[in-house]
Design an enzyme around this catalytic site. Structure first.
Site, PDB file in Angstrom:
ATOM      1  N   GLN A   1     -59.353 -47.428   3.303  1.00 17.89           N
ATOM      2  CA  GLN A   1     -59.368 -48.857   2.987  1.00 17.89           C
ATOM      3  C   GLN A   1     -60.566 -49.603   3.568  1.00 17.89           C
ATOM      4  OE1 GLN A   1     -55.577 -49.227   5.220  1.00 17.89           O
ATOM      5  NE2 GLN A   1     -56.436 -51.145   5.898  1.00 17.89           N
TER       6      GLN A   1
ATOM      7  N   CYS B   1     -54.349 -52.613   3.251  1.00 18.50           N
ATOM      8  CA  CYS B   1     -53.407 -51.482   3.236  1.00 18.50           C
ATOM      9  C   CYS B   1     -52.311 -51.696   2.197  1.00 18.50           C
ATOM     10  CB  CYS B   1     -52.801 -51.275   4.615  1.00 18.50           C
ATOM     11  SG  CYS B   1     -52.213 -52.781   5.406  1.00 18.50           S
TER      12      CYS B   1
ATOM     13  N   PHE C   1     -48.211 -57.992   0.580  1.00 12.64           N
ATOM     14  CA  PHE C   1     -46.980 -57.212   0.594  1.00 12.64           C
ATOM     15  C   PHE C   1     -46.837 -56.394  -0.686  1.00 12.64           C
ATOM     16  CE2 PHE C   1     -46.406 -60.422   3.704  1.00 12.64           C
ATOM     17  CZ  PHE C   1     -45.660 -59.797   4.683  1.00 12.64           C
TER      18      PHE C   1
ATOM     19  N   TYR D   1     -44.246 -55.573  -2.325  1.00  6.96           N
ATOM     20  CA  TYR D   1     -43.333 -56.180  -3.295  1.00  6.96           C
ATOM     21  C   TYR D   1     -44.091 -57.103  -4.247  1.00  6.96           C
ATOM     22  CZ  TYR D   1     -39.232 -58.692  -5.078  1.00  6.96           C
ATOM     23  OH  TYR D   1     -38.275 -59.231  -5.900  1.00  6.96           O
TER      24      TYR D   1
ATOM     25  N   TYR E   1     -36.772 -54.416  -3.836  1.00 10.79           N
ATOM     26  CA  TYR E   1     -36.561 -53.883  -2.495  1.00 10.79           C
ATOM     27  C   TYR E   1     -35.404 -52.904  -2.592  1.00 10.79           C
ATOM     28  CZ  TYR E   1     -39.544 -57.264  -0.074  1.00 10.79           C
ATOM     29  OH  TYR E   1     -40.621 -57.991   0.396  1.00 10.79           O
TER      30      TYR E   1
ATOM     31  N   HIS F   1     -48.584 -52.847   8.869  1.00 10.92           N
ATOM     32  CA  HIS F   1     -49.308 -51.816   8.121  1.00 10.92           C
ATOM     33  C   HIS F   1     -48.429 -51.344   6.968  1.00 10.92           C
ATOM     34  CE1 HIS F   1     -52.390 -49.040   7.242  1.00 10.92           C
ATOM     35  NE2 HIS F   1     -51.830 -47.962   7.759  1.00 10.92           N
TER      36      HIS F   1
END
Ligand SMILES: *[C@@H]1O[C@H](CO)[C@@H](O)[C@H](O)[C@H]1NC(C)=O
Ligand SMILES: *[C@@H]1O[C@H](CO)[C@@H](O)[C@H](O)[C@H]1NC(C)=O
Ligand SMILES: *[C@@H]1O[C@H](CO)[C@@H](O)[C@H](O)[C@H]1NC(C)=O
Length: 484
Positions: free
Chosen positions: A261, A267, A311, A313, A361, A426
């Site tokens: 990265q 990340c 994130f 998601y 999730y 992370h």
């Protein structure tokens, strides 16, 4: 080797950086649960239009009550679902429309931040087919008829103010943390994993970077216990193999190559792309092997903060569903936040975007994750994106089954606790699990994005499984890409 190691370390550093810079809002589940009024604009029918540029007329009112654990109910009794996204915002699905917005916050000064968890900044809504995009603002209200003027004000809602630590921290004795003595200490205390001294890490520059990266003691949150598996989940999990690895399913590897990265807190984008890549390989029996572009996400996604964090998601899930992702060759990686180039290279590859049909999730909402749900999803559908806390002992990981003994942290009087906010400082990809024959210890097999020099098997690590080690069983998510 030397320079690549240094580069790896800078990567680790950069990922910590994101703790400072996802949005600074810090809202809890209980802050968000309750009755909301969403004031929505007339549909703009242009998904590229930004919602955060103010001066919009919000003409429509939608009242939604967000109940425990993930039920949303509107004024007319229609029932939908909702989830918190970490401490950053929330997504609601009701009446075949999706609503997502970040919680409101205000930077009072360089260091002082106030979260206004009873309202949102302008967010995005659209129907489940991706049509009729609109912008909206959410406010908590007292009852189903509250007019927008009767929104709950800050006087009724505890204002959460916190101090962001200055980026430069004093008294962090990293040279000790990364020293032979500390490494020997880790290696003598337990047999499960091996630490190593990376001489390069003690270089001044790196140390300085780490200092700059590690701020915000005040954002430490306690780690919630994962929710217990349901009877159904336990039953299903019992039928799964003892060990599983998407890199070797009857001799076939379905996982794309490990990437790097660079000096950018991306990340979350790498973990997201890695999940989509593997799942397309699985869906096509390896006849399609795309490599997707994290840079396009870093530059273009309004659902994340570029090199300052984001994130899974909202990227593998929401961004890929709403906007799609492009291939690496179309939008190559640069490791800094650049300007979004909407008219990409007009090569054939850039014409095509890859979308996700669904995302969630594990367990159905943030807070419902557990080890069983993760193994079921992993074996059934493919690798899963997770977040976990990187502590400084993780930097010394060489091989074995990693677990963090908080002892290492407290033992040395470090001036400020380095980084432990979060379950998600992370983001990585779980590709398998197993059990160590000798010790009987269970582990996850995890793909990192710090290049091939780091860890085992060219960029992977093992971490203890079944104990929510470093939060790794707290925020797993899955997204299903549509192969082109
Ligand atoms: C964020 O919220 C949690 C839970 O309310 C709290 O423990 C923590 O101190 C907060 N962090 C900051 C920086 O305010
Ligand atoms: C999947 O790929 C493998 C390896 O190339 C091949 O042997 C197998 O026949 C393929 N399966 C199907 C259903 O095409
Ligand atoms: C366009 O694509 C080519 C080849 O894929 C790449 O080398 C080049 O950097 C791209 N140009 C831009 C502006 O991204």
């Amino acid at each position: 080797m030397k320079s690549s190691l240094i580069i790896s370390f800078i990567f680790m550093v950069c990922c910590w950086r994101q703790i400072i810079a996802d949005t600074p809002a810090n809202c809890t589940y209980e802050d968000i649960r309750g009755l909301w009024l969403f004031e929505e604009s007339t549909p703009i029918n242009d998904r590229t239009e930004k919602c955060d540029n103010g001066r919009r007329e919000y003409t429509k009112k939608i009242y939604v009550r967000l109940d425990f654990p993930n039920t949303a109910v509107d004024k007319f009794g229609n029932v939908g679902t909702w989830t918190l996204i970490y401490n950053q915002g929330f997504e609601v699905i009701i009446n075949y429309r999706k609503y997502f917005a970040f919680s409101a916050y205000e930077r009072k000064s360089n260091s002082k931040v106030i979260s206004y968890c009873h309202k949102t900044i302008p967010g995005w809504s659209h129907d489940l087919l991706g049509n009729n995009w609109a912008c909206y603002i959410g406010h908590k209200v007292n009852d189903w008829n509250s007019s927008p003027l009767q929104k709950i004000g800050s006087e009724q809602f505890p204002i959460k103010e916190h101090i962001e630590q200055p980026l430069y921290l004093k008294n962090i004795d990293l040279s000790h943390a990364l020293s032979q003595k500390h490494v020997d200490h880790i290696n003598s205390k337990q047999k499960s994993w091996k630490a190593t001294v990376y001489p390069e890490m003690q270089s001044k520059t790196v140390e300085h970077l780490i200092k700059m990266a590690g701020g915000e003691k005040s954002r430490i949150m306690s780690r919630p216990k994962p929710i217990r598996a349901t009877e159904q989940q336990r039953h299903e999990a019992r039928g799964l193999p003892e060990s599983f690895d998407w890199r070797n399913v009857d001799g076939i590897n379905y996982v794309s190559p490990v990437r790097n990265q660079g000096n950018c807190g991306s990340c979350y984008a790498f973990a997201s792309m890695a999940m989509l890549e593997a799942r397309i390989r699985i869906a096509t029996n390896n006849t399609a092997k795309p490599v997707f572009s994290p840079q396009e996400v870093v530059d273009c996604s309004e659902y994340s903060q570029g090199c300052d964090g984001g994130f899974g998601y909202l990227i593998a899930g929401k961004y890929a569903q709403d906007f799609g992702v492009v291939e690496e060759s179309c939008y190559p990686y640069k490791a800094y936040t650049g300007k979004c180039k909407l008219d990409y290279n007009t090569t054939a590859k850039c014409q095509q975007r890859t979308y996700t049909i669904k995302y969630n999730y594990l367990g159905g909402y943030f807070g419902a994750c557990n080890e069983e749900a993760m193994r079921i999803e992993l074996v059934k559908n493919g690798p899963i994106a997770v977040g976990f806390e990187v502590y400084k002992d993780f930097m010394t990981y060489r091989r074995g089954i990693y677990s963090h003994d908080s002892d290492y942290e407290t033992e040395q009087k470090v001036g400020v606790e380095f980084n432990p906010f979060v379950l998600t400082n992370h983001a990585v990809l779980i590709v398998g699990y197993g059990r160590d024959e000798k010790s009987g210890e269970n582990y996850w097999i995890v793909k990192n994005s710090w290049g091939e020099q780091w860890g085992i098997d060219g960029g992977y690590f093992l971490i203890r499984r079944g104990t929510n080690e470093c939060g790794i069983e707290s925020i797993a998510m899955a997204a299903t890409p549509i192969p082109n």
